[in-house]
Enzyme design. Structure first.
Site, PDB file in Angstrom:
ATOM      1  N   GLN A  34     -87.682 -32.063  27.582  1.00  0.00           N
ATOM      2  CA  GLN A  34     -87.069 -32.523  28.849  1.00  0.00           C
ATOM      3  C   GLN A  34     -87.124 -34.064  28.926  1.00  0.00           C
ATOM      4  O   GLN A  34     -87.358 -34.703  27.914  1.00  0.00           O
ATOM      5  CB  GLN A  34     -87.751 -31.879  30.071  1.00  0.00           C
ATOM      6  N   GLY A  88     -76.291 -22.255  28.389  1.00  0.00           N
ATOM      7  CA  GLY A  88     -74.838 -22.334  28.184  1.00  0.00           C
ATOM      8  C   GLY A  88     -74.100 -22.933  29.372  1.00  0.00           C
ATOM      9  O   GLY A  88     -72.874 -23.030  29.372  1.00  0.00           O
ATOM     10  N   GLY A 147     -84.235 -26.931  24.446  1.00  0.00           N
ATOM     11  CA  GLY A 147     -83.326 -26.484  23.404  1.00  0.00           C
ATOM     12  C   GLY A 147     -83.067 -27.664  22.493  1.00  0.00           C
ATOM     13  O   GLY A 147     -82.218 -28.492  22.772  1.00  0.00           O
ATOM     14  N   HIS A 148     -83.869 -27.789  21.448  1.00  0.00           N
ATOM     15  CA  HIS A 148     -83.749 -28.955  20.568  1.00  0.00           C
ATOM     16  C   HIS A 148     -82.858 -28.610  19.376  1.00  0.00           C
ATOM     17  O   HIS A 148     -83.137 -27.684  18.641  1.00  0.00           O
ATOM     18  CB  HIS A 148     -85.148 -29.402  20.124  1.00  0.00           C
ATOM     19  N   THR A 149     -81.778 -29.363  19.249  1.00  0.00           N
ATOM     20  CA  THR A 149     -80.777 -29.058  18.221  1.00  0.00           C
ATOM     21  C   THR A 149     -80.884 -30.031  17.057  1.00  0.00           C
ATOM     22  O   THR A 149     -80.956 -31.236  17.249  1.00  0.00           O
ATOM     23  CB  THR A 149     -79.363 -29.143  18.841  1.00  0.00           C
ATOM     24  N   ARG A 162     -72.895 -28.966  31.546  1.00  0.00           N
ATOM     25  CA  ARG A 162     -73.759 -30.020  32.098  1.00  0.00           C
ATOM     26  C   ARG A 162     -72.937 -30.967  32.955  1.00  0.00           C
ATOM     27  O   ARG A 162     -71.770 -31.216  32.667  1.00  0.00           O
ATOM     28  CB  ARG A 162     -74.418 -30.809  30.962  1.00  0.00           C
ATOM     29  N   GLY A 218     -83.353 -35.203  30.317  1.00  0.00           N
ATOM     30  CA  GLY A 218     -83.444 -34.275  29.194  1.00  0.00           C
ATOM     31  C   GLY A 218     -82.131 -34.238  28.435  1.00  0.00           C
ATOM     32  O   GLY A 218     -81.163 -34.921  28.797  1.00  0.00           O
ATOM     33  N   ASP A 219     -82.112 -33.463  27.341  1.00  0.00           N
ATOM     34  CA  ASP A 219     -80.908 -33.333  26.503  1.00  0.00           C
ATOM     35  C   ASP A 219     -80.445 -34.673  25.948  1.00  0.00           C
ATOM     36  O   ASP A 219     -79.246 -34.908  25.786  1.00  0.00           O
ATOM     37  CB  ASP A 219     -79.752 -32.669  27.280  1.00  0.00           C
ATOM     38  N   LYS A 273     -83.343 -35.584  21.594  1.00  0.00           N
ATOM     39  CA  LYS A 273     -84.674 -35.882  21.045  1.00  0.00           C
ATOM     40  C   LYS A 273     -84.942 -35.043  19.799  1.00  0.00           C
ATOM     41  O   LYS A 273     -85.639 -35.488  18.899  1.00  0.00           O
ATOM     42  CB  LYS A 273     -85.764 -35.577  22.084  1.00  0.00           C
ATOM     43  N   GLY A 274     -84.390 -33.820  19.781  1.00  0.00           N
ATOM     44  CA  GLY A 274     -84.604 -32.939  18.624  1.00  0.00           C
ATOM     45  C   GLY A 274     -84.082 -33.571  17.352  1.00  0.00           C
ATOM     46  O   GLY A 274     -84.773 -33.623  16.331  1.00  0.00           O
TER      47      GLY A 274
HETATM   48  P1  IMP Z   1     -87.261 -25.116  34.398  1.00  0.00           P
HETATM   49  O1  IMP Z   1     -87.903 -26.102  33.488  1.00  0.00           O
HETATM   50  O2  IMP Z   1     -86.587 -23.981  33.690  1.00  0.00           O
HETATM   51  O3  IMP Z   1     -88.184 -24.673  35.467  1.00  0.00           O
HETATM   52  O4  IMP Z   1     -86.064 -25.887  35.155  1.00  0.00           O
HETATM   53  C1  IMP Z   1     -86.308 -26.925  36.080  1.00  0.00           C
HETATM   54  C2  IMP Z   1     -85.211 -27.978  36.009  1.00  0.00           C
HETATM   55  O5  IMP Z   1     -85.302 -28.677  34.777  1.00  0.00           O
HETATM   56  C3  IMP Z   1     -83.799 -27.407  36.072  1.00  0.00           C
HETATM   57  O6  IMP Z   1     -82.993 -28.333  36.762  1.00  0.00           O
HETATM   58  C4  IMP Z   1     -83.394 -27.319  34.618  1.00  0.00           C
HETATM   59  O7  IMP Z   1     -82.004 -27.344  34.439  1.00  0.00           O
HETATM   60  C5  IMP Z   1     -84.079 -28.547  34.043  1.00  0.00           C
HETATM   61  N1  IMP Z   1     -84.445 -28.404  32.629  1.00  0.00           N
HETATM   62  C6  IMP Z   1     -85.442 -27.668  32.111  1.00  0.00           C
HETATM   63  N2  IMP Z   1     -85.504 -27.805  30.787  1.00  0.00           N
HETATM   64  C7  IMP Z   1     -84.534 -28.663  30.450  1.00  0.00           C
HETATM   65  C8  IMP Z   1     -84.116 -29.230  29.198  1.00  0.00           C
HETATM   66  O8  IMP Z   1     -84.688 -28.982  28.136  1.00  0.00           O
HETATM   67  N3  IMP Z   1     -83.066 -30.085  29.261  1.00  0.00           N
HETATM   68  C9  IMP Z   1     -82.463 -30.424  30.426  1.00  0.00           C
HETATM   69  N4  IMP Z   1     -82.810 -29.915  31.601  1.00  0.00           N
HETATM   70  C10 IMP Z   1     -83.846 -29.049  31.622  1.00  0.00           C
END
Ligand code: IMP
Length: 428
Positions: A222, A300, A40-42, A303, A12-13, A16-17
Site C-alpha cells: 500500500q 479488478g 497486489g504486487h505485479t 482505479r 498504493g499501486d 513497488k512490486g
Molecule cells: P483494506 O486494506 O482491504 O482494508 O482496504 C482499505 C483501503 O485501502 C481501501 O480503500 C482499499 O482500496 C485500499 N487498499 C488496500 N490495499 C491496497 C493496495 O494494495 N493498493 C491500493 N489500495 C489499497
C-alpha cells in the site's frame, strides 16, 4: 547499503512490486512488513506476468523471502501462491514469522459487514479481512502463526474468538450465518502443518542477515496515504504502511535502516473511497486509466486516476524520510498535452502545502496546478530504456526535473514500462 526500505508515496499501486523485483537483483533477502492479501504486487519478466499478494516480490530473483510479523497472513492465498510458483518452476526460499497474525474466513465476512454499517465512512476495502484481523490483533484476540503449531492454544483461543464473532454476526449484524468452530479449528491446524517448515523467528533471521552484511529489502505494501496513522483516515488500510512500519513489522531497530526509497507514479491513482483532490473524471482520466491498465490487481475495480499531486509526495518524504525517489509509469502519460502537476492546495483562500488531518478540510482542498508541455504519443519506450536517461523526450526530462525542484529529493530510477528491463537508473 544493507537495510533498504521501499515505500509507496501515494495511495498504493505505485508499482513497488516491479521496483522491489528490480532492486532485489542486488539484494540477499526481501521481507514484507505490512498488509496482507489486499496487496497486489505485479512483476513482469520476459513477457510473463506474475502477481504476488503475500510472497515478497524478490522471489523471482531467487532471493530469500520473508513475511514479517506486521503482515496478516491469509492461509488460502499463501498456499495458492506457493503452488503457483512451484508450477512455474520456482522453489521459494520462504520464511514466515511466527508472530504474524492469521486471517480467517470470518474476518473476510466481517470486513464486508463492517463496510455495510459504515455507510459514507467505508473505505471501499478489498474485503480480504485486513481491518478485522488487525483489530483482533490490537484487541489481543488474534491468532498468531505460532498458535497454529500448538493444538491446545489454538483451540482455546479459537473458542473465545469464534464465540465473539458468532455473537457479532447474529446480534450486531443480524445475519443468519453459523460459524463452525471445529471446522475452523481443523482448517487452521492443517494450514499450520502445511507451512510448518517455513515458520521461524523472522526478526532474528533478518537481524542476523543485516549483521553479517547482507542486503535486506523491506518491501512496503500500500502507500503512505493509506497508513493507519498518517493516511487519509478513515479511508485507508489498517497497517503502518510507512517506512517506520518496517521496524515494527519485522523487528529491527531504526538504526539498521540505511536507505529509504520512495516510489511514486507519474500521476495518481486510487482504488477505494475518500477525497482525491486531483482526480480526473473526464476523457483524460479515461485515457490514463486505459493506458496505465489502472484496474485493481486484487479486486479488478477501475482505479480513480488524476494529475500528479506533489502534496502527498512531499508529505511522504517527511513522514518516511525518503532519500531517493523512483518515478514509475512515465510512459503512460505519452500524448497527454499539456500535463498538469499539483504543487499545493487552496483552502478557503489560504494555501496549504501538507495533508490536513481534518477530512472535511481535505475534501475542500482545491489543487493549485502548474502546467507543463507533454511529449509525443509515439515513443519507443523499449529503445529509450535500452539507451538510458539521455534518450527520454526533452519534455519528459523537464517533467522529472520539475518534480525534483519541488520535492527536493533526487529521482534515481525511472520506470517506462511494466517489464523488469524497462527501467532507467540515473547516475547519482
Ligand atoms: P483494506 O486494506 O482491504 O482494508 O482496504 C482499505 C483501503 O485501502 C481501501 O480503500 C482499499 O482500496 C485500499 N487498499 C488496500 N490495499 C491496497 C493496495 O494494495 N493498493 C491500493 N489500495 C489499497
Amino acid at each position: 547499503m544493507p537495510g533498504i526500505v521501499i515505500v509507496g508515496t501515494q495511495w498504493g499501486d505505485e508499482a513497488k512490486g516491479k521496483i522491489t523485483d528490480f532492486l532485489a537483483g542486488d539484494a540477499d533477502c526481501v521481507v514484507r512488513y505490512n498488509g496482507g492479501a489486499n496487496a497486489g504486487h505485479t512483476v513482469v519478466v520476459d513477457g510473463k506476468t506474475y502477481k504476488f499478494r503475500l510472497i515478497p516480490s524478490g522471489v523471482l530473483q531467487g532471493k530469500k523471502v520473508y513475511i514479517g510479523n506486521g503482515v496478516v497472513v491469509d492461509p488460502e492465498v499463501l498456499l495458492e501462491e506457493l503452488e503457483d510458483l512451484r508450477r512455474e518452476g520456482f522453489n521459494p526460499d520462504l520464511h514466515v514469522s511466527d508472530r504474524a497474525h492469521v486471517v480467517f474466513d470470518f474476518h473476510k465476512l466481517e470486513d464486508g459487514l463492517q463496510e455495510r454499517l459504515k455507510g459514507n465512512l467505508r473505505a471501499g476495502t478489498t474485503r480480504r479481512g485486513i481491518g478485522p484481523t488487525y483489530s483482533d490483533k490490537t484487541a489481543r484476540f488474534g491468532i498468531r502463526i505460532s498458535d497454529l503449531l500448538d493444538e491446545e492454544v489454538l483451540k482455546s483461543k479459537l473458542k473465545i474468538l469464534v464465540d465473539l464473532k458468532q455473537r457479532m454476526i447474529s446480534h450486531v449484524y443480524e445475519e443468519d450465518i453459523r460459524l463452525n468452530e471445529e471446522e475452523i479449528f481443523r482448517k487452521a491446524l492443517n494450514f499450520g502443518r502445511s507451512i510448518s517448515s517455513y515458520i521461524c523467528d523472522v526478526s532474528a533471521e533478518i537481524n542476523e542477515a543485516l549483521d553479517s552484511g547482507e542486503t535486506v529489502i523491506f518491501e512496503g505494501a500500500q502507500g503512505t496515504l493509506l497508513d493507519i496513522d498518517h493516511g487519509i483516515y478513515p479511508y485507508g488500510t489498517s497497517s503502518n504502511t510507512i517506512a517506520g512500519g518496517a521496524c515494527t513489522g519485522v523487528g529491527v531497530s531504526p538504526k539498521k535502516i540505511d536507505k529509504i526509497i520512495g516510489v511514486m507514479k507519474a500521476y495518481i491513482s486510487r482504488v477505494g473511497t475518500g477525497p482525491v483532490p486531483t482526480e480526473l473524471k473526464d476523457e483524460i482520466g479515461d485515457r490514463i486509466r486505459e493506458a496505465g491498465g489502472e484496474y485493481g490487481t486484487v479486486t479488478g475495480r477501475p482505479r480513480r486516476v488524476g494529475w500528479l499531486d506533489l502534496v502527498p509526495v512531499k508529505y511522504s518524504i517527511r513522514i518516511n524520510g525518503i532519500d531517493e525517489l523512483v518515478v514509475t509509469k512515465l510512459d503512460v502519460l505519452s500524448g497527454v498535452n499539456p500535463l498538469k502537476i499539483c504543487v499545493g492546495y487552496e483552502y478557503e483562500g489560504r494555501r496549504l502545502d501538507t495533508i490536513p488531518a481534518n477530512i472535511r478540510v481535505f475534501e475542500r482542498c482545491k489543487p493549485i496546478y502548474e502546467e507543463l508541455e507533454g511529449w509525443d504519443a509515439n515513443i519507443n519506450w523499449k529503445r529509450v530504456s535500452e539507451k538510458g536517461y539521455g534518450a527520454l523526450p526533452r519534455q519528459a526530462k523537464e517533467y522529472l526535473e520539475r518534480i525534483e525542484e519541488h520535492v527536493k529529493v533526487p529521482i534515481r530510477i525511472v520506470s517506462v514500462g511494466p517489464e523488469r528491463r524497462e527501467t532507467i537508473v540515473l547516475s547519482g
